[in-house]
Write an enzyme that holds these catalytic residues in place. Structure first.
Site, PDB file in Angstrom:
ATOM      1  N   ASP A 197      14.698  69.426  64.591  1.00 41.01           N
ATOM      2  CA  ASP A 197      14.110  70.148  63.450  1.00 41.01           C
ATOM      3  C   ASP A 197      14.254  69.376  62.142  1.00 41.01           C
ATOM      4  O   ASP A 197      13.893  69.868  61.078  1.00 41.01           O
ATOM      5  CB  ASP A 197      14.699  71.567  63.318  1.00 41.01           C
ATOM      6  CG  ASP A 197      16.168  71.547  62.912  1.00 41.01           C
ATOM      7  OD1 ASP A 197      16.762  70.446  62.819  1.00 41.01           O
ATOM      8  OD2 ASP A 197      16.732  72.632  62.673  1.00 41.01           O
ATOM      9  N   GLU A 242      39.337  70.775  44.653  1.00 46.98           N
ATOM     10  CA  GLU A 242      38.403  70.030  43.808  1.00 46.98           C
ATOM     11  C   GLU A 242      38.577  70.525  42.380  1.00 46.98           C
ATOM     12  O   GLU A 242      38.398  71.704  42.102  1.00 46.98           O
ATOM     13  CB  GLU A 242      36.961  70.262  44.279  1.00 46.98           C
ATOM     14  CG  GLU A 242      35.981  69.355  43.580  1.00 46.98           C
ATOM     15  CD  GLU A 242      34.547  69.881  43.551  1.00 46.98           C
ATOM     16  OE1 GLU A 242      33.634  69.081  43.378  1.00 46.98           O
ATOM     17  OE2 GLU A 242      34.336  71.104  43.678  1.00 46.98           O
ATOM     18  N   ASP A 256      22.989  69.090  62.656  1.00 48.89           N
ATOM     19  CA  ASP A 256      23.552  70.350  63.150  1.00 48.89           C
ATOM     20  C   ASP A 256      24.873  70.086  63.869  1.00 48.89           C
ATOM     21  O   ASP A 256      25.285  68.931  64.041  1.00 48.89           O
ATOM     22  CB  ASP A 256      22.543  71.073  64.061  1.00 48.89           C
ATOM     23  CG  ASP A 256      21.947  70.144  65.099  1.00 48.89           C
ATOM     24  OD1 ASP A 256      22.720  69.344  65.666  1.00 48.89           O
ATOM     25  OD2 ASP A 256      20.721  70.189  65.334  1.00 48.89           O
ATOM     26  N   HIS A 279      29.600  63.809  48.775  1.00 53.54           N
ATOM     27  CA  HIS A 279      28.234  64.330  48.867  1.00 53.54           C
ATOM     28  C   HIS A 279      27.612  64.636  47.506  1.00 53.54           C
ATOM     29  O   HIS A 279      26.443  65.006  47.439  1.00 53.54           O
ATOM     30  CB  HIS A 279      28.248  65.614  49.719  1.00 53.54           C
ATOM     31  CG  HIS A 279      29.021  66.708  49.046  1.00 53.54           C
ATOM     32  ND1 HIS A 279      30.384  66.638  48.839  1.00 53.54           N
ATOM     33  CD2 HIS A 279      28.641  67.886  48.499  1.00 53.54           C
ATOM     34  CE1 HIS A 279      30.795  67.718  48.194  1.00 53.54           C
ATOM     35  NE2 HIS A 279      29.754  68.492  47.983  1.00 53.54           N
ATOM     36  N   ASP A 280      28.401  64.535  46.420  1.00 54.06           N
ATOM     37  CA  ASP A 280      27.879  64.804  45.072  1.00 54.06           C
ATOM     38  C   ASP A 280      27.697  63.530  44.254  1.00 54.06           C
ATOM     39  O   ASP A 280      27.318  63.612  43.084  1.00 54.06           O
ATOM     40  CB  ASP A 280      28.873  65.673  44.278  1.00 54.06           C
ATOM     41  CG  ASP A 280      28.980  67.094  44.792  1.00 54.06           C
ATOM     42  OD1 ASP A 280      27.996  67.597  45.369  1.00 54.06           O
ATOM     43  OD2 ASP A 280      30.055  67.700  44.603  1.00 54.06           O
ATOM     44  N   ASP A 293      36.527  74.303  46.962  1.00 54.99           N
ATOM     45  CA  ASP A 293      35.452  73.987  46.019  1.00 54.99           C
ATOM     46  C   ASP A 293      35.759  74.505  44.607  1.00 54.99           C
ATOM     47  O   ASP A 293      36.158  75.670  44.458  1.00 54.99           O
ATOM     48  CB  ASP A 293      34.164  74.659  46.533  1.00 54.99           C
ATOM     49  CG  ASP A 293      32.927  74.196  45.811  1.00 54.99           C
ATOM     50  OD1 ASP A 293      32.667  72.981  45.830  1.00 54.99           O
ATOM     51  OD2 ASP A 293      32.213  75.049  45.245  1.00 54.99           O
ATOM     52  N   ASP A 300      35.295  73.691  54.274  1.00 60.01           N
ATOM     53  CA  ASP A 300      35.058  73.899  52.850  1.00 60.01           C
ATOM     54  C   ASP A 300      35.290  75.374  52.526  1.00 60.01           C
ATOM     55  O   ASP A 300      34.790  76.250  53.232  1.00 60.01           O
ATOM     56  CB  ASP A 300      33.611  73.513  52.524  1.00 60.01           C
ATOM     57  CG  ASP A 300      33.517  72.656  51.285  1.00 60.01           C
ATOM     58  OD1 ASP A 300      33.953  73.126  50.227  1.00 60.01           O
ATOM     59  OD2 ASP A 300      33.008  71.528  51.389  1.00 60.01           O
ATOM     60  N   ASP A 336      21.011  65.159  63.970  1.00 58.00           N
ATOM     61  CA  ASP A 336      20.191  66.298  64.396  1.00 58.00           C
ATOM     62  C   ASP A 336      20.063  66.274  65.912  1.00 58.00           C
ATOM     63  O   ASP A 336      19.674  65.258  66.493  1.00 58.00           O
ATOM     64  CB  ASP A 336      18.800  66.168  63.734  1.00 58.00           C
ATOM     65  CG  ASP A 336      17.848  67.251  64.197  1.00 58.00           C
ATOM     66  OD1 ASP A 336      18.322  68.310  64.660  1.00 58.00           O
ATOM     67  OD2 ASP A 336      16.623  67.031  64.106  1.00 58.00           O
TER      68      ASP A 336
HETATM   69  O1  ISL Z   1      27.869  67.207  41.288  1.00 56.26           O
HETATM   70  C1  ISL Z   1      28.642  67.297  40.381  1.00 56.26           C
HETATM   71  C2  ISL Z   1      29.399  66.156  39.853  1.00 56.26           C
HETATM   72  O2  ISL Z   1      29.852  65.310  40.773  1.00 56.26           O
HETATM   73  C3  ISL Z   1      29.047  68.543  39.762  1.00 56.26           C
HETATM   74  O3  ISL Z   1      28.281  69.055  38.800  1.00 56.26           O
HETATM   75  C4  ISL Z   1      29.381  69.450  40.902  1.00 56.26           C
HETATM   76  O4  ISL Z   1      28.538  70.525  40.957  1.00 56.26           O
HETATM   77  C5  ISL Z   1      30.812  69.871  40.730  1.00 56.26           C
HETATM   78  O5  ISL Z   1      31.573  68.716  40.914  1.00 56.26           O
HETATM   79  C6  ISL Z   1      31.213  70.917  41.740  1.00 56.26           C
HETATM   80  O6  ISL Z   1      30.888  70.552  43.026  1.00 56.26           O
HETATM   81  C7  ISL Z   1      31.072  71.450  44.065  1.00 56.26           C
HETATM   82  O7  ISL Z   1      30.597  72.740  43.783  1.00 56.26           O
HETATM   83  C8  ISL Z   1      29.194  72.882  43.625  1.00 56.26           C
HETATM   84  C9  ISL Z   1      28.386  72.191  44.709  1.00 56.26           C
HETATM   85  O8  ISL Z   1      27.053  72.083  44.304  1.00 56.26           O
HETATM   86  C10 ISL Z   1      28.912  70.817  45.028  1.00 56.26           C
HETATM   87  O9  ISL Z   1      28.215  70.248  46.103  1.00 56.26           O
HETATM   88  C11 ISL Z   1      30.377  70.955  45.314  1.00 56.26           C
HETATM   89  O10 ISL Z   1      30.960  69.761  45.733  1.00 56.26           O
HETATM   90  C12 ISL Z   1      28.923  74.353  43.612  1.00 56.26           C
HETATM   91  O11 ISL Z   1      29.494  74.957  44.733  1.00 56.26           O
END
Ligand code: ISL
Length: 582
Positions: free
Chosen positions: A28, A275, A32, A348-349, A220, A101, A24
């Protein structure tokens, strides 16, 4: 072997930045783009070749930017288009490429297309989305009580599909009295790729970004974009969500992606990584194989499912190192002759890789280095998720109030309502699985808020910033960070790391993962042996007969090791060795 089929994206190491949590610059509490610019030298020092930036587009932020309201604008919390251009230039000046992305399965409900679409059944953009009339509950097995409809509307949705974020994939919209489809949040309506002018608009948008100098796209949930004719109910009770057997790898997906490739990407030197939720090797080849759609590589998720039961993401089972080896080997072997793998154990997921696959209590440093060795010596392109190079860990969440992630909140609520999860195991599962583990701020130093922000961070900082942070890691030659640098250097020095064949040895061993990488060109044969002890105990290593006694030295290891041959040995906990075979 004939000529090597070279590509910059095969040779690259990609670094993934989740902008909200990286740095950041204005206090805030949210990361960013100017913050990222402050850290480009950090990326250059680490030696990465490419940055994948999670969404920075205009968005109401329901799903942290995966809900885009304007594809050609930067979200003001992240900065301006001028800031973005400055970031692109700062990266390019250092020889680092930039991929963005691409989120084109859905938009935000605040996107101008959807605002227009929902205004009337004959609006210009109505067919950019999926609208259908509801069904008479009598004609279905669905229970009207499960759906939110206004009083007097006695309907159930057009089909039984479920959202990945829990609950139905359809929402009733009383402005026009029809339902719209959303495979994710109800504020993220799915785009209808059957509409030619939508495809054209999306292709122009992609060209616009390429004209702005980007080097490719991370696509995505790209294998969800084609929905089958008639939108039939799901038929597979084991599907990841109801209906996924119908809309994953849908009937026209290859037609759309080939069109996209021919129209936008052909002739550019850009990379694409798709993905892909559910995928077999044969299906993967249709995207990335010799006769595929021209995509560079895929993110697959079989290895991310090993610690789940058939009940899906919101469940947990113990998985073994051997299962991980078998699953990743399946993909190594499956795409050996055509196609290309992406190599990752977190993003990130997903939870932090060292917390999930390593031993964070006793051997955090050793196991983080072992996992790095694996990802950087398998065949494919390695992705580093921010903080992984420091061995960042999961966060000790104590209550659901600390969770920001829409996916966690909605799925947990749905699982609780259906009685599948009770209060006592919910926090254990959330701590283990939540996407928020990946989203706590990057730990730059041991100061307040880990040097991430001068304000109040949007997510709490992990208290272990005291001893896990970039400043300390860079000062310590023995750190995980320096080990990543070594692996990245090795990749750029030796073609065998990128292009060599993968050959699994000691296939049935429970805790050792042993493989060779071999590259034969017209004038040379280069060979490495990788030995990984996936255990917190010592493990005896008996080399395969054809390698025993072979002259070798150790190029990279997470322990002090000096050998001049491949010999029987005892490997220490989480020991990783890359031998150079002479
Ligand atoms: O997080 C998950 C499993 O790892 C999934 O349900 C995920 O939503 C899925 O893999 C798709 O992910 C992508 O699309 C989503 C978004 O929330 C995720 O951050 C992105 O990586 C919807 O755009």
């Amino acid at each position: 072997m004939t000529d090597i089929d070279r590509a910059w994206w095969k040779e690259a190491v990609v670094y993934q930045i989740y902008p909200r949590s990286f740095k950041d610059s204005d206090g805030d509490g949210m990361g960013d783009i100017p913050g990222i610019i402050e850290k480009v030298d950090y990326l250059a020092d680490l030696g990465v070749d490419c940055v994948w930036l999670n969404p920075v587009y205009e968005s109401p932020g329901v799903d942290n930017g995966y809900d885009i309201s304007d594809y050609r604008a930067i979200m003001h919390e992240f900065g301006t288009m001028a800031d973005w251009e400055a970031l692109r230039d700062a990266l390019h000046e250092r020889g680092i490429r930039l991929i963005m992305d691409l989120v084109v399965n859905h938009t935000s409900d605040e996107h101008a297309w959807f605002v227009d679409a929902r205004s009337a059944t004959d609006s210009e953009h109505r067919d950019y989305y999926w609208w259908r009339e509801g069904r008479d509950p009598e004609q279905t097995t669905l229970d009207p009580d499960d759906y939110d409809t206004p009083i007097g509307v006695d309907e159930v949705p057009p089909n039984d599909w479920e959202s990945f974020f829990g609950g139905p994939a359809w929402t009733y919209d009383d402005r026009t009295g029809e339902w719209y489809l959303h495979l994710f949040d109800e504020r993220m309506p799915d785009l209808n790729w059957e509409t030619p002018s939508l495809r054209e608009d999306l292709f122009e948008m992609m060209e616009w970004w390429l004209d702005h100098g980007i080097d490719g796209f991370r696509m995505d949930v790209i294998n969800l974009i084609s929905k089958p004719e008639g939108l039939p109910d799901g038929e597979d009770p084991t599907a990841i969500v109801n209906g996924s057997d119908k809309f994953v790898n849908g009937p026209r997906v290859h037609e759309y992606l080939s069109e996209l490739h021919d129209r936008v990407l052909a002739g550019t030197d850009s990379m694409t990584v798709g993905e892909m939720a559910e995928l077999s090797i044969d299906e993967a080849k249709r995207y990335v194989g010799d006769d595929g759609d021209g995509m560079s590589m895929v993110f697959t998720f079989d290895h991310m499912r090993l610690d789940m039961t058939d009940a899906g993401r919101w469940s947990h089972r113990e998985s073994s190192p051997r299962e991980l080896k078998e699953t990743m080997t399946h993909w190594q072997e499956g795409l050996a002759d055509e196609g290309w793998n992406s190599l990752f154990l977190n993003n990130h997921d997903e939870p932090r890789q060292v917390s999930r696959f390593g031993d964070v209590e006793q051997y955090r440093r050793e196991s983080a280095k072992l996992l790095a060795t694996l990802l950087h010596t398998l065949r494919g392109t390695p992705y580093i998720y921010q903080g992984e190079e420091l061995g960042m860990t999961n966060y000790p969440f104590e209550s659901l109030d600390e969770i920001r992630d829409v996916d966690t909140i909605k799925n947990v609520r749905a699982a609780q309502e259906s009685g599948r999860l009770d209060e006592s195991d919910v926090m254990d599962l959330v701590r283990y699985r939540t996407r928020d583990n990946a989203r706590t701020p990057m730990q730059w130093n041991d100061a307040e808020h880990a040097g991430f922000t001068d304000g109040n961070p949007w997510m709490p900082v992990n208290p272990n910033k005291e001893n896990i942070n970039a400043e300390d890691a860079r000062d310590d030659p023995n750190s995980i960070w320096h080990y990543y640098r070594e692996l990245i250097d090795l990749r750029s020095e030796r073609d065998v790391v990128v292009y060599g064949d993968y050959d699994l040895r000691l296939r049935d061993h429970e805790s050792l993962w042993v493989y060779t990488r071999t590259l034969e060109t017209d004038d040379e044969r280069d060979s490495l042996l990788v030995v990984l002890n996936f255990a917190s105990d010592e493990t005896a290593f008996d080399p395969p007969a054809d390698l025993a006694g072979r002259d070798a030295d150790v190029l990279v290891s997470n322990y002090d090791t000096a050998v001049d041959a491949v010999e029987a040995d005892t490997l220490r906990p989480w020991e990783a060795r890359v031998y150079d075979l002479h």
